[in-house]
Design a protein around this motif. Structure first.
Motif, PDB file in Angstrom:
ATOM      1  N   PHE A 110      35.300   0.241 -66.778  1.00 45.01           N
ATOM      2  CA  PHE A 110      34.085   1.277 -66.379  1.00 45.01           C
ATOM      3  C   PHE A 110      34.981   2.473 -66.540  1.00 45.01           C
ATOM      4  O   PHE A 110      36.031   2.604 -66.798  1.00 45.01           O
ATOM      5  CB  PHE A 110      34.079   0.810 -64.740  1.00 45.01           C
ATOM      6  N   ILE A 146      36.978   0.703 -58.530  1.00 49.34           N
ATOM      7  CA  ILE A 146      36.130   0.057 -58.784  1.00 49.34           C
ATOM      8  C   ILE A 146      35.185  -0.387 -57.204  1.00 49.34           C
ATOM      9  O   ILE A 146      34.076  -0.286 -57.244  1.00 49.34           O
ATOM     10  CB  ILE A 146      35.882  -1.372 -59.665  1.00 49.34           C
ATOM     11  N   LEU A 149      33.580   2.882 -56.167  1.00 53.25           N
ATOM     12  CA  LEU A 149      32.631   3.571 -57.043  1.00 53.25           C
ATOM     13  C   LEU A 149      31.488   2.751 -56.863  1.00 53.25           C
ATOM     14  O   LEU A 149      30.329   3.002 -57.173  1.00 53.25           O
ATOM     15  CB  LEU A 149      33.127   3.906 -58.399  1.00 53.25           C
ATOM     16  N   SER A 150      31.711   1.244 -56.848  1.00 57.05           N
ATOM     17  CA  SER A 150      30.643   0.506 -56.576  1.00 57.05           C
ATOM     18  C   SER A 150      29.924   0.190 -55.138  1.00 57.05           C
ATOM     19  O   SER A 150      29.285  -0.540 -54.777  1.00 57.05           O
ATOM     20  CB  SER A 150      31.002  -0.949 -57.246  1.00 57.05           C
ATOM     21  N   HIS A 151      30.726   1.194 -54.436  1.00 53.68           N
ATOM     22  CA  HIS A 151      30.409   0.807 -52.894  1.00 53.68           C
ATOM     23  C   HIS A 151      30.528  -0.593 -52.369  1.00 53.68           C
ATOM     24  O   HIS A 151      29.741  -1.071 -51.553  1.00 53.68           O
ATOM     25  CB  HIS A 151      29.033   1.350 -52.345  1.00 53.68           C
ATOM     26  N   ALA A 153      30.480  -3.452 -53.925  1.00 52.65           N
ATOM     27  CA  ALA A 153      29.707  -4.044 -54.752  1.00 52.65           C
ATOM     28  C   ALA A 153      30.546  -5.402 -55.693  1.00 52.65           C
ATOM     29  O   ALA A 153      30.710  -6.456 -55.921  1.00 52.65           O
ATOM     30  CB  ALA A 153      28.469  -3.970 -55.520  1.00 52.65           C
ATOM     31  N   LEU A 154      31.895  -4.671 -56.104  1.00 52.71           N
ATOM     32  CA  LEU A 154      32.825  -5.373 -57.005  1.00 52.71           C
ATOM     33  C   LEU A 154      34.104  -4.564 -56.281  1.00 52.71           C
ATOM     34  O   LEU A 154      34.034  -3.696 -56.478  1.00 52.71           O
ATOM     35  CB  LEU A 154      32.461  -5.131 -58.250  1.00 52.71           C
TER      36      LEU A 154
END
Length: 177
Positions: A110, A146, A149-151, A153-154
């Motif tokens: 990412f 991650i 940045l994915s809040h 989710a991952l």
């Protein structure tokens, strides 16, 4: 169930959990005992290329094997970044050794926000750069970049766990590797 000793070449709990979770997914009938072991990577604290990151994971496995040769598995996980088309990509390499067999895999990739990338390019390690930009504390031992940045989710554990599973493919298919 057989119990296997796994030397994880890191004391970072996220890396240890990812290693154990990946092993458990690939070998559900076995039990694994993690032995976290802080060893040098032999590369920069923040690897800046794909090759340097892979070399760090390989070196961690070699150093862990040298210090603790009595285990069943040795796993090295190394997070790194690399410049791709004027953006900074983040990923990890995972290397696994058991007996004479080696497995290697790279995690998903990412791209980092420019403010984080700027700090990393100035020599700040990714974890502290994230902490500074996102007002976090020790994020690399939690969800990592991650996760932020994915809040949620991952998380870093899940990102690394998938790479552990991929690195274990040769051990599930010894006749092919």
């Amino acid at each position: 169930m057989s119990s296997k000793k796994v030397v994880v070449a890191s004391a970072n709990p996220v890396k240890v959990q990812a290693a154990l979770a990946g092993l458990q997914r690939m070998f559900p009938h076995d039990q694994f005992e993690a032995v976290p072991l802080e060893v040098p990577s032999g590369v920069a604290d923040q690897p800046m290329t794909d090759q340097e990151t892979l070399q760090g994971a390989l070196n961690r496995v070699e150093n862990a094997f040298t210090q603790r040769p009595e285990a069943d598995f040795w796993i090295g996980l190394e997070g790194g970044v690399e410049q791709v088309h004027h953006e900074l990509a983040s990923f990890a390499w995972v290397v696994v050794k058991a007996g004479t067999t080696w497995g290697k895999a790279r995690s998903g990739t990412f791209f980092l926000p420019q403010k984080v990338a700027d700090l990393v390019n100035q020599g700040v390690e990714l974890g502290p750069a994230n902490d500074q930009i996102f007002s976090q504390v020790n994020s690399k031992q939690k969800g990592g970049a991650i996760g932020i940045l994915s809040h949620g989710a991952l998380g870093r554990k899940e990102l690394y766990e998938q790479a552990v599973v991929l690195a274990l493919v040769p051990f599930q298919n010894p006749e092919l590797y």
